[in-house]
Motif scaffolding. Structure first.
Motif, PDB file in Angstrom:
ATOM      1  N   GLN A 585     -30.746 -19.628 -58.169  1.00 16.29           N
ATOM      2  CA  GLN A 585     -31.873 -20.438 -57.893  1.00 16.29           C
ATOM      3  C   GLN A 585     -31.968 -21.234 -56.578  1.00 16.29           C
ATOM      4  OE1 GLN A 585     -34.015 -21.004 -60.459  1.00 16.29           O
ATOM      5  NE2 GLN A 585     -33.172 -19.095 -61.526  1.00 16.29           N
ATOM      6  N   PHE A 586     -30.460 -21.137 -56.184  1.00 18.57           N
ATOM      7  CA  PHE A 586     -30.499 -21.923 -54.892  1.00 18.57           C
ATOM      8  C   PHE A 586     -31.132 -21.062 -53.879  1.00 18.57           C
ATOM      9  CE2 PHE A 586     -27.667 -23.111 -51.137  1.00 18.57           C
ATOM     10  CZ  PHE A 586     -28.432 -24.341 -50.985  1.00 18.57           C
ATOM     11  N   ASN A 587     -30.948 -19.649 -53.801  1.00 18.65           N
ATOM     12  CA  ASN A 587     -31.294 -18.576 -53.124  1.00 18.65           C
ATOM     13  C   ASN A 587     -32.765 -18.790 -52.966  1.00 18.65           C
ATOM     14  OD1 ASN A 587     -30.430 -16.996 -50.905  1.00 18.65           O
ATOM     15  ND2 ASN A 587     -31.413 -15.299 -52.339  1.00 18.65           N
ATOM     16  N   THR A 588     -33.316 -18.770 -54.077  1.00 22.87           N
ATOM     17  CA  THR A 588     -34.691 -18.753 -54.530  1.00 22.87           C
ATOM     18  C   THR A 588     -35.271 -20.084 -53.803  1.00 22.87           C
ATOM     19  OG1 THR A 588     -34.665 -17.534 -56.468  1.00 22.87           O
ATOM     20  CG2 THR A 588     -36.785 -18.610 -56.167  1.00 22.87           C
ATOM     21  N   PHE A 589     -34.779 -21.036 -53.809  1.00 23.59           N
ATOM     22  CA  PHE A 589     -35.262 -22.229 -53.176  1.00 23.59           C
ATOM     23  C   PHE A 589     -35.256 -22.171 -51.608  1.00 23.59           C
ATOM     24  CE2 PHE A 589     -34.050 -26.056 -50.831  1.00 23.59           C
ATOM     25  CZ  PHE A 589     -35.459 -26.838 -51.064  1.00 23.59           C
ATOM     26  N   LEU A 590     -33.980 -21.482 -50.999  1.00 23.91           N
ATOM     27  CA  LEU A 590     -34.002 -21.268 -49.823  1.00 23.91           C
ATOM     28  C   LEU A 590     -35.192 -20.164 -49.164  1.00 23.91           C
ATOM     29  CD1 LEU A 590     -30.239 -20.617 -49.196  1.00 23.91           C
ATOM     30  CD2 LEU A 590     -31.567 -22.682 -48.551  1.00 23.91           C
ATOM     31  N   GLY A 591     -35.389 -19.327 -50.018  1.00 24.13           N
ATOM     32  CA  GLY A 591     -36.460 -18.157 -49.526  1.00 24.13           C
ATOM     33  C   GLY A 591     -37.752 -18.820 -49.796  1.00 24.13           C
ATOM     34  N   LEU A 592     -38.115 -20.081 -50.270  1.00 22.70           N
ATOM     35  CA  LEU A 592     -39.518 -20.739 -50.198  1.00 22.70           C
ATOM     36  C   LEU A 592     -39.591 -21.300 -48.931  1.00 22.70           C
ATOM     37  CD1 LEU A 592     -39.131 -23.011 -53.294  1.00 22.70           C
ATOM     38  CD2 LEU A 592     -40.250 -20.782 -53.010  1.00 22.70           C
ATOM     39  N   LEU A 593     -38.339 -21.573 -47.947  1.00 20.75           N
ATOM     40  CA  LEU A 593     -38.174 -21.937 -46.724  1.00 20.75           C
ATOM     41  C   LEU A 593     -38.735 -21.068 -45.591  1.00 20.75           C
ATOM     42  CD1 LEU A 593     -35.026 -24.047 -46.524  1.00 20.75           C
ATOM     43  CD2 LEU A 593     -37.421 -25.004 -47.295  1.00 20.75           C
ATOM     44  N   THR A 594     -38.673 -19.896 -45.899  1.00 17.45           N
ATOM     45  CA  THR A 594     -39.006 -18.862 -44.724  1.00 17.45           C
ATOM     46  C   THR A 594     -40.235 -18.692 -44.462  1.00 17.45           C
ATOM     47  OG1 THR A 594     -38.592 -16.819 -46.326  1.00 17.45           O
ATOM     48  CG2 THR A 594     -36.700 -17.723 -45.187  1.00 17.45           C
ATOM     49  N   GLY A 595     -41.027 -19.147 -45.552  1.00 14.53           N
ATOM     50  CA  GLY A 595     -42.468 -18.669 -45.529  1.00 14.53           C
ATOM     51  C   GLY A 595     -42.911 -19.713 -44.556  1.00 14.53           C
ATOM     52  N   GLY A 596     -42.543 -21.143 -44.359  1.00 13.77           N
ATOM     53  CA  GLY A 596     -42.882 -22.028 -43.370  1.00 13.77           C
ATOM     54  C   GLY A 596     -42.672 -21.540 -42.164  1.00 13.77           C
ATOM     55  N   LEU A 597     -41.297 -21.034 -41.998  1.00 15.45           N
ATOM     56  CA  LEU A 597     -41.002 -20.548 -40.544  1.00 15.45           C
ATOM     57  C   LEU A 597     -41.967 -19.375 -39.976  1.00 15.45           C
ATOM     58  CD1 LEU A 597     -37.131 -20.005 -40.659  1.00 15.45           C
ATOM     59  CD2 LEU A 597     -38.504 -21.470 -39.325  1.00 15.45           C
ATOM     60  N   GLY A 598     -42.166 -18.363 -40.922  1.00 17.39           N
ATOM     61  CA  GLY A 598     -43.194 -17.427 -40.534  1.00 17.39           C
ATOM     62  C   GLY A 598     -44.575 -18.209 -40.221  1.00 17.39           C
ATOM     63  N   ALA A 599     -44.933 -19.224 -40.971  1.00 14.73           N
ATOM     64  CA  ALA A 599     -46.312 -19.734 -40.764  1.00 14.73           C
ATOM     65  C   ALA A 599     -46.386 -20.310 -39.228  1.00 14.73           C
ATOM     66  CB  ALA A 599     -46.658 -20.749 -41.696  1.00 14.73           C
ATOM     67  N   THR A 620     -44.774 -28.595 -44.391  1.00 17.00           N
ATOM     68  CA  THR A 620     -44.592 -29.693 -45.419  1.00 17.00           C
ATOM     69  C   THR A 620     -45.274 -29.527 -46.810  1.00 17.00           C
ATOM     70  OG1 THR A 620     -43.664 -31.250 -43.757  1.00 17.00           O
ATOM     71  CG2 THR A 620     -43.768 -31.821 -46.100  1.00 17.00           C
ATOM     72  N   GLY A 621     -46.389 -29.410 -46.337  1.00 18.96           N
ATOM     73  CA  GLY A 621     -47.423 -29.319 -47.579  1.00 18.96           C
ATOM     74  C   GLY A 621     -47.334 -27.874 -48.251  1.00 18.96           C
ATOM     75  N   GLY A 622     -47.076 -26.812 -47.630  1.00 20.66           N
ATOM     76  CA  GLY A 622     -46.883 -25.338 -47.869  1.00 20.66           C
ATOM     77  C   GLY A 622     -45.605 -25.291 -48.868  1.00 20.66           C
ATOM     78  N   LEU A 623     -44.607 -26.126 -48.417  1.00 19.44           N
ATOM     79  CA  LEU A 623     -43.277 -25.875 -49.313  1.00 19.44           C
ATOM     80  C   LEU A 623     -43.502 -26.837 -50.487  1.00 19.44           C
ATOM     81  CD1 LEU A 623     -40.629 -25.647 -49.576  1.00 19.44           C
ATOM     82  CD2 LEU A 623     -39.898 -27.814 -48.472  1.00 19.44           C
ATOM     83  N   MET A 624     -44.345 -28.034 -50.460  1.00 21.10           N
ATOM     84  CA  MET A 624     -44.643 -28.405 -51.801  1.00 21.10           C
ATOM     85  C   MET A 624     -45.636 -27.798 -52.680  1.00 21.10           C
ATOM     86  SD  MET A 624     -45.450 -32.264 -50.203  1.00 21.10           S
ATOM     87  CE  MET A 624     -45.842 -33.124 -51.796  1.00 21.10           C
ATOM     88  N   VAL A 625     -46.456 -27.013 -52.033  1.00 21.99           N
ATOM     89  CA  VAL A 625     -47.381 -25.963 -52.758  1.00 21.99           C
ATOM     90  C   VAL A 625     -46.561 -24.935 -53.526  1.00 21.99           C
ATOM     91  CG1 VAL A 625     -49.177 -24.249 -52.684  1.00 21.99           C
ATOM     92  CG2 VAL A 625     -49.573 -26.310 -51.676  1.00 21.99           C
ATOM     93  N   LEU A 626     -45.657 -24.428 -52.839  1.00 19.09           N
ATOM     94  CA  LEU A 626     -44.622 -23.401 -53.287  1.00 19.09           C
ATOM     95  C   LEU A 626     -43.893 -23.788 -54.587  1.00 19.09           C
ATOM     96  CD1 LEU A 626     -43.186 -21.260 -50.624  1.00 19.09           C
ATOM     97  CD2 LEU A 626     -44.481 -20.419 -52.657  1.00 19.09           C
ATOM     98  N   LEU A 627     -43.244 -25.056 -54.310  1.00 17.60           N
ATOM     99  CA  LEU A 627     -42.423 -25.759 -55.433  1.00 17.60           C
ATOM    100  C   LEU A 627     -43.412 -25.874 -56.929  1.00 17.60           C
ATOM    101  CD1 LEU A 627     -40.428 -28.343 -53.417  1.00 17.60           C
ATOM    102  CD2 LEU A 627     -39.645 -26.315 -54.445  1.00 17.60           C
ATOM    103  N   GLY A 644     -46.514 -19.335 -49.379  1.00 20.86           N
ATOM    104  CA  GLY A 644     -46.029 -20.283 -48.617  1.00 20.86           C
ATOM    105  C   GLY A 644     -46.591 -20.104 -47.071  1.00 20.86           C
ATOM    106  N   MET A 645     -46.789 -18.850 -46.471  1.00 19.25           N
ATOM    107  CA  MET A 645     -47.163 -18.877 -45.143  1.00 19.25           C
ATOM    108  C   MET A 645     -48.807 -18.993 -45.305  1.00 19.25           C
ATOM    109  SD  MET A 645     -46.538 -15.789 -42.549  1.00 19.25           S
ATOM    110  CE  MET A 645     -47.303 -14.551 -43.911  1.00 19.25           C
ATOM    111  N   PHE A 646     -49.536 -18.728 -46.268  1.00 18.46           N
ATOM    112  CA  PHE A 646     -50.889 -18.898 -46.501  1.00 18.46           C
ATOM    113  C   PHE A 646     -51.361 -20.307 -46.484  1.00 18.46           C
ATOM    114  CE2 PHE A 646     -55.007 -19.149 -48.772  1.00 18.46           C
ATOM    115  CZ  PHE A 646     -55.761 -18.433 -48.050  1.00 18.46           C
ATOM    116  N   SER A 647     -50.555 -21.004 -47.386  1.00 23.33           N
ATOM    117  CA  SER A 647     -51.126 -22.421 -47.796  1.00 23.33           C
ATOM    118  C   SER A 647     -50.453 -23.305 -46.611  1.00 23.33           C
ATOM    119  CB  SER A 647     -50.377 -22.928 -49.013  1.00 23.33           C
ATOM    120  OG  SER A 647     -48.787 -22.608 -48.881  1.00 23.33           O
ATOM    121  N   SER A 648     -49.472 -23.010 -45.812  1.00 23.07           N
ATOM    122  CA  SER A 648     -48.922 -23.599 -44.810  1.00 23.07           C
ATOM    123  C   SER A 648     -50.199 -23.550 -43.434  1.00 23.07           C
ATOM    124  CB  SER A 648     -47.573 -23.217 -44.240  1.00 23.07           C
ATOM    125  OG  SER A 648     -46.648 -23.492 -45.104  1.00 23.07           O
ATOM    126  N   VAL A 649     -50.456 -22.401 -43.448  1.00 18.44           N
ATOM    127  CA  VAL A 649     -51.510 -22.156 -42.271  1.00 18.44           C
ATOM    128  C   VAL A 649     -52.940 -22.956 -42.466  1.00 18.44           C
ATOM    129  CG1 VAL A 649     -53.101 -20.509 -41.273  1.00 18.44           C
ATOM    130  CG2 VAL A 649     -50.720 -20.124 -41.662  1.00 18.44           C
TER     131      VAL A 649
END
Length: 672
Positions: A585-599, A620-627, A644-649
């Motif tokens: 579960q923790f690693n899944t959460f970390l995976g959520l962060l990489t979408g923002g980096l790519g964005a 920040t908003g993209g991370l909230m959408v992903l959660l 994550g990437m699409f919503s952040s952009v």
């Protein structure tokens, strides 16, 4: 229910893809039939499909199917089910026949009926184990006290049978314990092979130690790396030990639908080379995140760098922990020692020899991986009854080569999910992951780097096919040899390591286990060196701009050591607390962060109107959408990177209407 039955056994267990229901045997008396029919059928209910399907009957090898009712059932390990005791129905049917005769006026039938009860030979005395993935059975031995109508519970390796009937109408007060174990052992020759491998990696680091004069050498190798070595290094970095173990396990348990995910680099490579590579090469950045400061602001650079460090340290821990866990299950090798040895050897050679030791280590480890995989497949086929022909028939009959699933179900790994998710995740890795981007800086020029990216892409095709074939080969092997697979292995990921240790000759098994260590250490060394580069370039050199080259080198080496030791410590904590599921579960959460980096990189290169404030707000908003998506929808996790990437952009573009980009960049001949 698939049929009107009583006395059937219903058990929930993983079927390789999801937790499903399995219904075994049972009995039913049809209208106008003189006796009750006992059944040998097996039914499978998958919740995602909402329907029952018929599996192979309860049958040991080519023997007659076993008709059974009132058996106790319990799940074992990751993909097995134990059936204990029960009634085959032969005496039951004879009693019914005598009762029918008694009703017809045969007064002697009551004596024969009573004699059958009094001299009952006992219930079914075999322990049957069913593999939910291969749909095969094995005989696990004889029960000490055969019972029917019992209750079974398991604590992992031990099954407890409570009560039941030892004879018709005679209850048992006993509790029987049935213990399963997996034979583990590695052998001295295998340890010698591992020792040679680890010694070679240490010597490699010491060999390059004298050539690292400054941080340019330490992190970029002074541009001395040949393009083909850089390409192999990129490939080896993205292929971790988790992948080496998990792809065969996933294909063994399911099919080839994830293959497209692994091949998306071919579609992403021209995009990376055309739009992203020029920024990294022509401006000669120390890290990928230096671009974000020039394009947006220093806070954006630091946020991205901190997210990367947080992700990498955690990734180091999981890359150490999960392969060690799988190896422990089949070899008995201590999880703690595996973590410490892998971690310490990797820290020594990558902090001693810098990126050159890392890249050339990747080349060596890449060859070990591929040679080991070919040898494993050869031994699998030699152990399949009928060889390649049976392998092909088994795979085709059970749809194991299914690659394309064109349903529009975004909760499952259908073609659209795998393609979109693969494209997004590959783009993120090859544009915002410093451990990959760092390889772009090690060749002599941009053209050489482009060739290395293409080589990595083309390598991915045959190697991915090879690893998917390994999984299908394991499936065919364990259909032919159901008794060779450990029934209490808690994780299906151990299926490939167990084959290596139990089926391959001593020495070759050591080479294959070395390949697993090689896959882990290739990823670890890249992670440690890239985090060291980020700490040194993105923080130390900014905060201490007048520091000498010698001091920067000292920070580079010590930051790698500290990060590596911290990752080892986290892995040891995971092993001590045994919290693999929590870690998932923790690693899944970390995976959520990489979408923002790519964005952030997509925003910087393709959307001029987005400034630093809008970019941070979008991420920040993209991370909230992903959660929200993760917690309130069944969307496949493969889509998290894209979402994550699409919503952040999109959010950043909307925010740019309020906070427009006011930073003007002037680009002249590769300078900003």
């Amino acid at each position: 229910m698939p049929a009107p039955l009583t006395g059937a056994t219903l058990v929930a267990q993983m079927d390789g893809e999801e937790t499903a229901l399995f219904l075994f045997g049972g009995r039913a008396r049809q209208a106008k039939e003189p006796v009750t029919q006992f059944y040998s059928g097996v039914y499978h209910y998958r919740p995602s499909e909402g329907k029952w399907s018929r599996k192979n009957d309860m049958q040991l090898g080519r023997k007659k199917p076993i008709q059974l009712a009132m058996a106790a059932g319990v799940p074992l390990g990751a993909s097995h089910i134990l059936l204990a005791g029960g009634d085959e129905g032969s005496i039951y049917n004879r009693v019914e026949a005598e009762m029918n005769a008694l009703e017809s006026g045969d007064l002697t039938a009551s004596e024969r009926r009573d004699s059958l009860w009094l001299h009952h030979p006992g219930f079914f005395n075999r322990l049957l184990v069913y593999n939910t993935v291969t749909d095969t059975w094995l005989d696990a031995g004889q029960m000490a006290e055969p019972v029917a109508v019992s209750t079974a519970v398991s604590d992992g390796n031990t099954v407890l049978l409570a009560g039941g009937e030892s004879r018709p109408g005679i209850r048992s007060a006993s509790i029987q314990a049935i213990t399963f174990s997996v034979e583990t052992g590695f052998g001295w020759l295998n340890y010698v092979v591992l020792g040679i491998y680890f010694t070679g990696m240490l010597l490699l680091g010491f060999f390059f130690m004298g050539r690292e004069n400054d941080t340019t050498d330490f992190f970029k190798a002074g541009g001395r790396i040949p393009w083909w070595a850089a390409g192999i290094s990129i490939f080896a970095t993205t292929l971790s030990a988790i992948t080496f173990i998990a792809i065969p396990a996933k294909t063994y348990a399911a099919d080839w639908r994830m293959l497209v995910f692994n091949l998306t680099i071919i579609l992403i490579a021209p995009v990376v080379i055309r739009y992203f590579l020029p920024f990294f090469r022509r401006f000669n950045f120390d890290t990928a995140y230096q671009y974000l400061e020039l394009r947006f602001s220093r806070p954006v650079r630091w946020v991205a760098s901190l997210l990367f460090i947080f992700f990498m340290v955690s990734r180091i821990a999981i890359v150490l922990f999960l392969p060690s866990l799988a190896l422990n299950a089949v070899t008995g090798f201590s999880v703690y020692w595996a973590i410490v040895i892998m971690g310490v050897v990797t820290i020594i050679y990558c902090t001693s020899g810098g990126i050159e030791a890392v890249v050339w280590g990747d080349v060596i480890q890449g060859f070990i991986l591929i040679i080991g995989a070919f040898l494993a497949f050869f031994y699998m086929m030699s152990g399949v009854e009928g060889g390649i022909g049976t392998f092909w028939t088994s795979a085709m009959d059970n749809d194991k080569f299914r690659t394309f699933d064109f349903r529009f179900d975004f909760t499952q790994p259908v073609f659209w999910v795998v393609l979109i998710g693969g494209l997004a995740n590959t783009l993120i890795s090859y544009t915002s992951d410093q451990s990959v981007v760092q390889r772009y800086m090690t060749t002599k020029d941009e053209k050489a780097t482009a060739r290395s990216i293409w080589l990595n892409g083309f390598l991915s095709i045959p190697v991915s096919l090879l690893f998917f074939l390994l999984g299908t080969g394991l499936y065919a092997f364990y259909i032919s040899n159901p008794g060779q697979l450990g029934v209490v292995n808690p994780n299906i990921d151990s299926v490939f390591p167990q084959f290596i240790v139990s089926q391959m000759p001593s020495g070759l098994a050591g080479l294959l286990i070395a390949a697993i260590f090689a896959a882990a250490m290739s990823t670890l060394s890249s992670n440690i060196n890239s985090v060291s580069a980020v700490v040194t370039a993105d923080f130390f050199k900014i905060l201490c701009p007048t520091a000498s080259s010698a001091k920067s080198m000292l920070v580079a080496r010590w930051s790698g050591i500290v990060i590596g030791l911290f990752g080892i410590g986290m892995a040891l904590v995971l092993a001590a607390w045994n919290i693999a599921s929590l870690w998932d579960q923790f690693n899944t959460f970390l995976g959520l962060l990489t979408g923002g980096l790519g964005a952030l990189f997509v925003m910087g290169i393709f959307f001029k109107r987005i400034g630093g404030t809008a970019a941070l707000g979008g991420v920040t908003g993209g991370l909230m959408v992903l959660l929200l998506v993760k917690n309130h929808s069944d969307l496949s996790f493969l889509m998290y990177g894209f979402t994550g990437m699409f919503s952040s952009v999109v959010l950043a573009l909307l925010l740019s209407l309020i906070f427009p980009n006011r930073k003007k960049l002037k680009v002249t001949r590769g300078r900003i």
